[in-house]
Scaffold this motif. Structure first.
Motif, PDB file in Angstrom:
ATOM      1  N   HIS A   1      -1.403   4.005   0.981  1.00  0.00           N
ATOM      2  CA  HIS A   1      -2.560   2.907   0.408  1.00  0.00           C
ATOM      3  C   HIS A   1      -3.841   2.972   1.227  1.00  0.00           C
ATOM      4  O   HIS A   1      -3.994   1.984   1.615  1.00  0.00           O
TER       5      HIS A   1
ATOM      6  N   ALA B   1      -1.151   5.751  -5.648  1.00  0.00           N
ATOM      7  CA  ALA B   1      -1.724   5.719  -4.579  1.00  0.00           C
ATOM      8  C   ALA B   1      -1.229   7.237  -4.390  1.00  0.00           C
ATOM      9  O   ALA B   1      -1.917   8.217  -3.273  1.00  0.00           O
TER      10      ALA B   1
ATOM     11  N   GLU C   1      -2.024  -2.052   2.974  1.00  0.00           N
ATOM     12  CA  GLU C   1      -2.628  -1.601   1.902  1.00  0.00           C
ATOM     13  C   GLU C   1      -4.310  -1.519   2.780  1.00  0.00           C
ATOM     14  O   GLU C   1      -4.163  -2.979   2.553  1.00  0.00           O
ATOM     15  N   ASN C   2      -4.540  -0.949   1.978  1.00  0.00           N
ATOM     16  CA  ASN C   2      -6.008  -1.070   2.164  1.00  0.00           C
ATOM     17  C   ASN C   2      -7.057  -0.670   3.679  1.00  0.00           C
ATOM     18  O   ASN C   2      -8.120  -0.853   4.142  1.00  0.00           O
TER      19      ASN C   2
ATOM     20  N   ASN D   1       3.325   2.312  -4.816  1.00  0.00           N
ATOM     21  CA  ASN D   1       3.130   3.538  -4.215  1.00  0.00           C
ATOM     22  C   ASN D   1       2.889   4.928  -5.211  1.00  0.00           C
ATOM     23  O   ASN D   1       1.754   5.429  -5.026  1.00  0.00           O
TER      24      ASN D   1
END
Length: 397
Positions: free
Chosen positions: A136, A11, A114-115, A8
């Protein structure tokens, strides 16, 4: 020590404004940087009176842990007020949050894997962008013009299958602009074709309008959207009472209430009861309406002075949209001026602002600077803008 940080940390997107706070609060610096209320305007006497007259039982409640979704009397008051504004409170619930930034974190926790792609306006408030990135998210910025988000650009961005879009249609931070009613309708029409993409509508500045003819344009979109359940709405007491009290709220579909409440539980259990008690009494007693009226008049005068001084002291190549409310003026600087050098030269002479790159969705130079007028009196605004203009002319030679 060998620190084994989580993924984390990589990010995180730090806020350049927070890192400038020492300069912002330095009394020897003319700061157009921090988006802060005028602290000399805080209702200190009202707060002293409310605390002095608070009954013992109420004080006991104020100092105790409270329900995660908020102090019941404040939740009831906000529910009533939101209903008056046109929100359908039979289908929605309110959660009191520890500032509106917590709303960004709650929504991110609920929706972002995420993403995942999150759409924002470009420019975007760096605090919100930082919250999304910490989960993220992949930010995709959508350009704006003077009437709001550009619809053709929005349609292209929606092809990236985003989880949600974050928008500040009223008195945008940092851009200072306000979506026209027509642009809001076009935005909602496009979004209605993508019902699986949530809309996060941030209305932190909505009560701080400076021109009465603006009121029809700034009605929250959630109150008239065909699919209002697609929208999570949030607002804050920070700009209309005191940011140090850390009180915001969100209006969200009942279907999301339980999971949002659990998400907040894991963050802070509850928003401070003492702050909520003060906010409730301040609003219920009628003090809030009187105070906001004073703020509108004061900030309007400061906005007018900044606009006047930019036209008087700065190169005519500087362009901007005159804000109809809020705290900020977003100025486009000629490309022949090196903004980094401008910042350094102004800082040396005791004037600071925020470089526009701080609000870029992709951290690219956008040849803008953000100037806040809310925390500076008119005389000091003139002094600071005059100096800013002098440095601009030097760098244009």
């Amino acid at each position: 020590i060998i620190m084994r940080y989580s993924k984390n940390v990589s990010a995180f997107r730090p806020s350049p404004i927070r890192s400038m706070m020492k300069a912002v609060v330095n009394p020897n610096v003319i700061s157009f940087a921090g988006g802060m209320p005028g602290e000399e305007l805080f209702p200190v006497d009202d707060i002293r009176e409310m605390v002095a007259n608070m009954p013992r039982k109420a004080m006991d409640t104020a100092l105790q842990y409270g329900p995660t979704d908020g102090l019941p009397v404040l939740v009831d008051l906000l529910t009533e007020e939101m209903s008056k504004k046109g929100f359908d409170m039979t289908k929605n619930r309110i959660i009191i949050t520890t500032g509106s930034t917590q709303v960004m974190n709650i929504v991110s926790k609920l929706l972002i894997d995420e993403n995942d792609v999150v759409l924002t306006e470009d420019p975007v408030f760096c605090g919100s962008a930082g919250a999304f990135c910490s989960y993220h998210a992949q930010l995709v910025g959508v350009k704006m013009d003077s009437e709001g988000i550009i619809i053709s650009e929005l349609e292209k961005a929606l092809e990236k299958n985003p989880k949600f879009i974050y928008t500040t249609p009223t008195f945008h931070n940092p851009a200072g602009l306000t979506y026209s009613r027509q642009r809001r309708m076009e935005f909602l029409e496009v979004m209605s074709k993508h019902p699986d993409v949530m809309i996060l509508e941030d209305d932190a500045y909505g009560r701080l309008y400076y021109d009465n003819d603006t009121q029809e344009d700034i009605v929250p979109m959630k109150t008239y959207a065909k699919n209002e359940q697609q929208i999570i709405y949030c607002s804050s007491f920070s700009k209309i009472f005191g940011p140090g009290l850390r009180i915001g709220w969100m209006v969200l579909p009942k279907e999301m209430f339980e999971v949002a409440e659990i998400a907040k539980q894991s963050m802070d259990a509850c928003t401070p009861q003492f702050s909520q008690m003060l906010a409730y009494e301040f609003w219920k007693s009628g003090r809030l309406d009187r105070y906001v009226e004073m703020l509108r008049n004061t900030y309007k005068a400061r906005r007018d002075k900044m606009v006047e001084c930019i036209k008087k002291y700065c190169p005519e190549e500087i362009t901007f949209v005159t804000p109809k409310g809020g705290f900020f003026l977003w100025a486009r600087i000629p490309e022949c001026i090196d903004i980094d050098k401008l910042f350094d030269e102004c800082s040396e002479r005791g004037v600071v602002f925020v470089k526009g790159i701080a609000f870029s969705a992709d951290y690219k130079n956008n040849h803008h600077i953000r100037l806040s007028f809310s925390n500076t009196n008119p005389e000091t605004i003139e002094k600071g803008i005059k100096l800013l203009g002098e440095e601009m002319y030097k760098l244009m030679k």
